[in-house]
Design a protein around this motif. Structure first.
Motif, mmCIF file in Angstrom:
data_model
loop_
_atom_site.group_PDB
_atom_site.id
_atom_site.type_symbol
_atom_site.label_atom_id
_atom_site.label_comp_id
_atom_site.label_asym_id
_atom_site.label_seq_id
_atom_site.Cartn_x
_atom_site.Cartn_y
_atom_site.Cartn_z
ATOM 1 N N VAL A 1 0.861 -1.188 0.000
ATOM 2 C CA VAL A 1 0.000 0.000 0.000
ATOM 3 C C VAL A 1 0.892 1.231 0.000
ATOM 4 N N SER A 2 0.565 2.202 -0.830
ATOM 5 C CA SER A 2 1.361 3.423 -0.869
ATOM 6 C C SER A 2 1.070 4.282 0.354
ATOM 7 N N GLU A 3 1.968 5.215 0.640
ATOM 8 C CA GLU A 3 1.729 6.117 1.771
ATOM 9 C C GLU A 3 0.510 6.991 1.507
ATOM 10 N N GLU A 4 0.302 7.369 0.275
ATOM 11 C CA GLU A 4 -0.893 8.154 -0.071
ATOM 12 C C GLU A 4 -2.162 7.365 0.218
ATOM 13 N N GLU A 5 -2.181 6.083 -0.112
ATOM 14 C CA GLU A 5 -3.342 5.248 0.203
ATOM 15 C C GLU A 5 -3.520 5.102 1.705
ATOM 16 N N PHE A 6 -2.426 4.943 2.422
ATOM 17 C CA PHE A 6 -2.493 4.798 3.879
ATOM 18 C C PHE A 6 -3.107 6.040 4.525
ATOM 19 N N VAL A 7 -2.640 7.207 4.127
ATOM 20 C CA VAL A 7 -3.180 8.437 4.700
ATOM 21 C C VAL A 7 -4.645 8.598 4.320
ATOM 22 N N GLY A 8 -4.988 8.244 3.084
ATOM 23 C CA GLY A 8 -6.393 8.302 2.684
ATOM 24 C C GLY A 8 -7.271 7.416 3.549
ATOM 25 N N MET A 9 -6.788 6.204 3.860
ATOM 26 C CA MET A 9 -7.556 5.308 4.727
ATOM 27 C C MET A 9 -7.646 5.841 6.150
ATOM 28 N N LEU A 10 -6.618 6.531 6.609
ATOM 29 C CA LEU A 10 -6.684 7.129 7.941
ATOM 30 C C LEU A 10 -7.781 8.186 8.013
#
Length: 546
Positions: free
Chosen positions: A369-378
């Motif tokens: 998972v990309s960091e952008e996806e991780f932050v989006g999920m947060l």
């Protein structure tokens, strides 16, 4: 939640929304600090399956039974209509149909294949045209459809939902422009079937006024990364990032903190003998406190964090109507992502005992998972964090206080029966009434021809009282136990609530403290009111004496 005038880390501040306009004759959707009027049943739509023009959203605070992995009510637009436009939504531009249900027909549109006309004295019918042989159902006579946001149904939906399920567990509603799925087995089928999709971001973009579209591109890119708006295999890939941290063992590490927080809050806000509102005193603030600590939000930054969350809810769940409100909500989502991205950077440099640090330590960010996806999920985790758990606490205590025999049983053996009381509430009067899905392709559902693009209302409140699955389903019984049929309050299958263990921990801790340590706890003789909501089952207040 009070709007704030400053934001952490230099983020742009957002302007608090003006007071909501006075609602017309229809119910009002409560939105925490704002309200959104819901329109009355709309003019007749065109034929079922026509091109979509108006989205169906849900009131702020709604959730699909899940405090973290919530499924907001984003559905494809309602069918196009050639009838006059619906009345203006408060002071907002005129909309086609109800923003919650997608509109209600004054004159029913042509029925999809496999459905039948309904009258007040409907007799059992043979299979209509388009229904596979052998799929005819004996239906309960005397059924009349009602608007799901009518005051009577909103206040006590179960009698009507029982009648709807008995009449037809897969019912095409011209009034709500959706299939109402109320049978337990039928609903489980929908949750298993890949043709029933959770991907419903596009209608939100379609709802944004033209003047706010330039602000929307980044915000809707964030929403597209939410687990709840993705189907397998994307959903599975995103969910696996959090799977270990949401497991019961991992959540159990916070048990001592949650129990201390519950007891301290009860001591501070619910002194014995004091009259109060259990929703405002305990049920709302405790999950917010626990979730902020678990996510890693510093206490000093919590006001901005929760303000942004409330405005994101206005966008996702349909309360934003005017262009200014949309701009505020879109900017709040961007601010929330910027804040969480900065928090992720801080935790990379200086890990703490919180969710973000634990996920980063797992090594999946930057690989699967990309960091952008991780932050989006947060941002999804932040948005969905506490509402449903708050409702679960309040509804459990209401069920117990209204039934002295059940309360007495729990007090005799709280260690065993408080968790069972919380679980029985999830079945009997859970925090969510339904979730909404979209047919990604044509499918057959109990002999009904569901078309691609159709909306399905998965009415868990009805399925959880299905007598084909539960004995004496309209009775609240704390000894029902966990060994019987599974309730659907936390969903099922791929979209089973990833935050179920955390919700159970917080709810059990709150109920346990009040049951054990407030022997005089009782209801105050005042009428109860419920937030007008298609999805949520939420008390506006619970007056008690501690």
């Amino acid at each position: 939640m009070n709007p704030v005038t400053t934001a952490p880390h230099g983020h742009a501040t957002t302007t608090p929304m003006a007071p909501a306009p006075v609602a017309p004759t229809a119910p009002t959707e409560r939105t925490g600090t704002t309200s959104a009027a819901t329109t009355a049943p709309a003019p007749a739509p065109a034929a079922h399956g026509s091109a979509a023009t108006a989205p169906a959203t849900a009131p702020h605070g709604s959730a699909a039974g899940c405090p973290v992995h919530a499924a907001p009510a984003l559905a494809p637009a309602a069918p196009a209509t050639t009838a006059p436009a619906a009345p203006a939504h408060g002071s907002a531009p005129a909309a086609t149909g109800c923003p919650v249900t997608g509109g209600a027909a004054a004159t029913a549109p042509p029925r999809p294949a496999g459905t039948r006309a309904t009258t007040a004295t409907a007799a059992p019918a043979s299979a209509p045209t388009g229904t596979p042989a052998g799929a005819a159902r004996t239906r309960a006579p005397g059924f009349t459809e009602q608007y799901l946001l009518s005051p009577a149904v909103n206040a006590d939906p179960y009698g009507y939902l029982n009648a709807l399920r008995d009449h037809d567990p897969v019912y095409w509603s011209a009034m709500h422009r959706a299939w109402l799925v109320t049978g337990h087995d039928h609903l489980m089928h929908c949750l298993r079937d890949p043709a029933v999709s959770a991907d419903r971001v596009r209608p939100l973009m379609d709802a944004v006024p033209e003047g706010a579209r330039d602000d929307a591109e980044r915000a809707f890119g964030i929403l597209s990364r939410w687990m709840v708006f993705n189907d397998p295999p994307q959903h599975r890939r995103l969910r696996q990032v959090f799977q270990d941290q949401f497991a019961a063992r991992a959540i159990g590490r916070y048990r001592a903190f949650v129990e201390r927080a519950a007891r301290a809050m009860a001591d501070r806000r619910a002194a014995p003998g004091k009259a109060g509102d259990l929703v405002a005193d305990i049920a709302r603030p405790l999950p917010a406190l626990v979730f902020a600590r678990w996510l890693g939000v510093p206490q000093a930054e919590a006001p901005s964090f929760w303000y942004w969350n409330a405005r994101v809810g206005d966008l996702v769940l349909g309360a934003a109507q005017e262009e200014r409100e949309y701009r505020t909500s879109l900017q709040s989502l961007v601010n929330l992502e910027d804040y969480l991205a900065d928090l992720v950077r801080q935790r990379r440099a200086d890990p703490k005992d919180d969710l973000i640090s634990a996920v980063l330590a797992g090594g999946r960010i930057g690989t699967s998972v990309s960091e952008e996806e991780f932050v989006g999920m947060l941002t999804q985790m932040a948005f969905a964090g506490g509402e449903t758990t708050s409702n679960l606490i309040a509804n459990t205590l209401l069920a117990l206080l209204a039934r002295p025999d059940q309360l007495a049983a729990v007090r005799e053996d709280p260690a065993a029966l408080v968790p069972m009381a919380v679980e029985e509430t999830m079945r009997f009067d859970g925090p969510s009434k339904m979730s909404i899905r979209i047919a990604a392709g044509d499918l057959d559902l109990d002999g009904r021809a569901v078309r691609a693009g159709d909306r399905l209302f998965l009415v868990t409140a009805a399925a959880n009282r299905d007598p084909d699955r539960f004995a004496d389903p309209d009775r609240f019984d704390v000894r029902r136990g966990s060994g019987g049929p599974m309730h659907l309050g936390f969903g099922f299958g791929a979209h089973f609530c990833v935050g179920a263990a955390l919700a159970r921990l917080v709810a059990v801790s709150a109920v346990d403290v009040l049951v054990r340590e407030r022997p005089g706890l009782r209801l105050v003789d005042e009428p109860l009111s419920w937030q007008p909501s298609l999805l949520n089952r939420a008390l506006t207040a619970l007056p008690v004496r501690y």
